[in-house]
Design a protein around this motif. Structure first.
Motif, mmCIF file in Angstrom:
data_model
loop_
_atom_site.group_PDB
_atom_site.id
_atom_site.type_symbol
_atom_site.label_atom_id
_atom_site.label_comp_id
_atom_site.label_asym_id
_atom_site.label_seq_id
_atom_site.Cartn_x
_atom_site.Cartn_y
_atom_site.Cartn_z
ATOM 1 N N HIS A 30 0.833 -1.201 0.000
ATOM 2 C CA HIS A 30 0.000 0.000 0.000
ATOM 3 C C HIS A 30 0.871 1.256 0.000
ATOM 4 N N ILE A 31 1.918 1.241 0.792
ATOM 5 C CA ILE A 31 2.832 2.389 0.836
ATOM 6 C C ILE A 31 3.518 2.568 -0.513
ATOM 7 N N ARG A 32 3.955 1.473 -1.098
ATOM 8 C CA ARG A 32 4.614 1.558 -2.400
ATOM 9 C C ARG A 32 3.680 2.131 -3.463
ATOM 10 N N ASP A 33 2.406 1.718 -3.430
ATOM 11 C CA ASP A 33 1.473 2.133 -4.464
ATOM 12 C C ASP A 33 0.910 3.537 -4.261
ATOM 13 N N ARG A 34 0.686 3.939 -3.019
ATOM 14 C CA ARG A 34 -0.014 5.205 -2.781
ATOM 15 C C ARG A 34 0.804 6.275 -2.074
ATOM 16 N N HIS A 35 1.919 5.894 -1.494
ATOM 17 C CA HIS A 35 2.765 6.856 -0.780
ATOM 18 C C HIS A 35 4.222 6.612 -1.198
ATOM 19 N N ALA A 36 4.485 6.910 -2.447
ATOM 20 C CA ALA A 36 5.782 6.583 -3.044
ATOM 21 C C ALA A 36 6.951 7.279 -2.351
ATOM 22 N N ALA A 37 6.747 8.482 -1.857
ATOM 23 C CA ALA A 37 7.847 9.201 -1.206
ATOM 24 C C ALA A 37 8.306 8.479 0.050
ATOM 25 N N LEU A 38 7.358 7.983 0.814
ATOM 26 C CA LEU A 38 7.709 7.236 2.025
ATOM 27 C C LEU A 38 8.383 5.918 1.674
ATOM 28 N N GLY A 39 7.847 5.234 0.683
ATOM 29 C CA GLY A 39 8.458 3.978 0.245
ATOM 30 C C GLY A 39 9.856 4.177 -0.306
ATOM 31 N N ALA A 40 10.089 5.294 -0.968
ATOM 32 C CA ALA A 40 11.420 5.584 -1.512
ATOM 33 C C ALA A 40 12.431 5.832 -0.397
ATOM 34 N N GLN A 41 11.997 6.356 0.739
ATOM 35 C CA GLN A 41 12.909 6.567 1.867
ATOM 36 C C GLN A 41 13.466 5.246 2.375
ATOM 37 N N TRP A 42 12.647 4.214 2.378
ATOM 38 C CA TRP A 42 13.073 2.911 2.902
ATOM 39 C C TRP A 42 13.786 2.071 1.858
ATOM 40 N N TRP A 55 9.176 2.937 12.395
ATOM 41 C CA TRP A 55 8.042 3.739 11.930
ATOM 42 C C TRP A 55 6.727 3.058 12.302
ATOM 43 N N LEU A 56 6.688 1.752 12.136
ATOM 44 C CA LEU A 56 5.473 1.004 12.465
ATOM 45 C C LEU A 56 5.219 0.996 13.967
ATOM 46 N N LEU A 57 6.241 0.682 14.749
ATOM 47 C CA LEU A 57 6.066 0.598 16.201
ATOM 48 C C LEU A 57 5.719 1.942 16.836
ATOM 49 N N SER A 58 6.259 3.000 16.301
ATOM 50 C CA SER A 58 5.987 4.319 16.882
ATOM 51 C C SER A 58 4.606 4.848 16.502
ATOM 52 N N GLY A 59 3.967 4.225 15.513
ATOM 53 C CA GLY A 59 2.638 4.670 15.100
ATOM 54 C C GLY A 59 2.658 5.889 14.212
ATOM 55 N N ASP A 60 3.773 6.124 13.550
ATOM 56 C CA ASP A 60 3.866 7.298 12.675
ATOM 57 C C ASP A 60 2.922 7.225 11.476
ATOM 58 N N TYR A 61 2.386 6.053 11.194
ATOM 59 C CA TYR A 61 1.450 5.922 10.081
ATOM 60 C C TYR A 61 0.174 6.723 10.344
ATOM 61 N N ARG A 62 -0.101 7.053 11.595
ATOM 62 C CA ARG A 62 -1.312 7.820 11.915
ATOM 63 C C ARG A 62 -1.197 9.271 11.483
ATOM 64 N N ARG A 63 0.008 9.746 11.214
ATOM 65 C CA ARG A 63 0.196 11.121 10.735
ATOM 66 C C ARG A 63 -0.283 11.282 9.302
ATOM 67 N N ILE A 64 -0.310 10.178 8.560
ATOM 68 C CA ILE A 64 -0.766 10.205 7.175
ATOM 69 C C ILE A 64 -2.282 9.991 7.181
ATOM 70 N N THR A 65 -3.007 10.881 6.555
ATOM 71 C CA THR A 65 -4.475 10.783 6.578
ATOM 72 C C THR A 65 -4.951 9.827 5.492
ATOM 73 N N ASP A 66 -4.740 8.559 5.735
ATOM 74 C CA ASP A 66 -5.161 7.498 4.821
ATOM 75 C C ASP A 66 -5.743 6.378 5.676
ATOM 76 N N ARG A 67 -7.045 6.236 5.641
ATOM 77 C CA ARG A 67 -7.697 5.236 6.485
ATOM 78 C C ARG A 67 -7.320 3.816 6.086
ATOM 79 N N SER A 68 -7.063 3.598 4.810
ATOM 80 C CA SER A 68 -6.661 2.268 4.362
ATOM 81 C C SER A 68 -5.288 1.897 4.927
ATOM 82 N N LEU A 69 -4.388 2.871 4.939
ATOM 83 C CA LEU A 69 -3.066 2.626 5.513
ATOM 84 C C LEU A 69 -3.171 2.326 7.004
ATOM 85 N N SER A 70 -3.977 3.096 7.692
ATOM 86 C CA SER A 70 -4.162 2.859 9.124
ATOM 87 C C SER A 70 -4.800 1.504 9.378
#
Length: 101
Positions: A30-42, A55-70
């Motif tokens: 999902h990150i690769r397909d819809r949030h390419a900038a974040l995927g490119a960092q990794w 990033w996953l353990l800290s819950g930083d995914y909640r900063r991105i307003t994407d309900r599917s990602l959450s």
């Protein structure tokens, strides 16, 4: 009896691992397909990269307003916590059994 409970916690950790193996790759796709900038960092192969897991353990995914990602990342985070908790409790019970015996 203590070692039996330690073995039960290993089983809990295995269950957490099974859930992690299901939800984390879905989250990464999902990150690769819809949030390419974040995927490119990794970069490629982010499955076990410490920066991605942090990033996953800290819950930083909640900063991105994407309900599917959450919806994908939350079960992955919970399962990763279950792995750590299960292995940690199994280790503590094993140490307790060694101290008692």
């Amino acid at each position: 009896m203590i070692l039996f409970f330690a073995l039960c916690f290993v089983g809990v950790a295995i269950a957490g691992f099974c859930a992690f193996v299901i939800f984390w790759p879905l989250t990464l796709v999902h990150i690769r397909d819809r949030h390419a900038a974040l995927g490119a960092q990794w970069g490629e192969g982010a499955f076990l990269k410490p920066v991605a897991l942090r990033w996953l353990l800290s819950g930083d995914y909640r900063r991105i307003t994407d309900r599917s990602l959450s919806g994908l990342a939350t079960p992955a985070r919970i399962s990763l916590c279950v792995i750590f908790l299960g292995l940690g409790m199994a280790g503590l019970l094993w140490l307790w059994a060694e101290a008692m015996g």
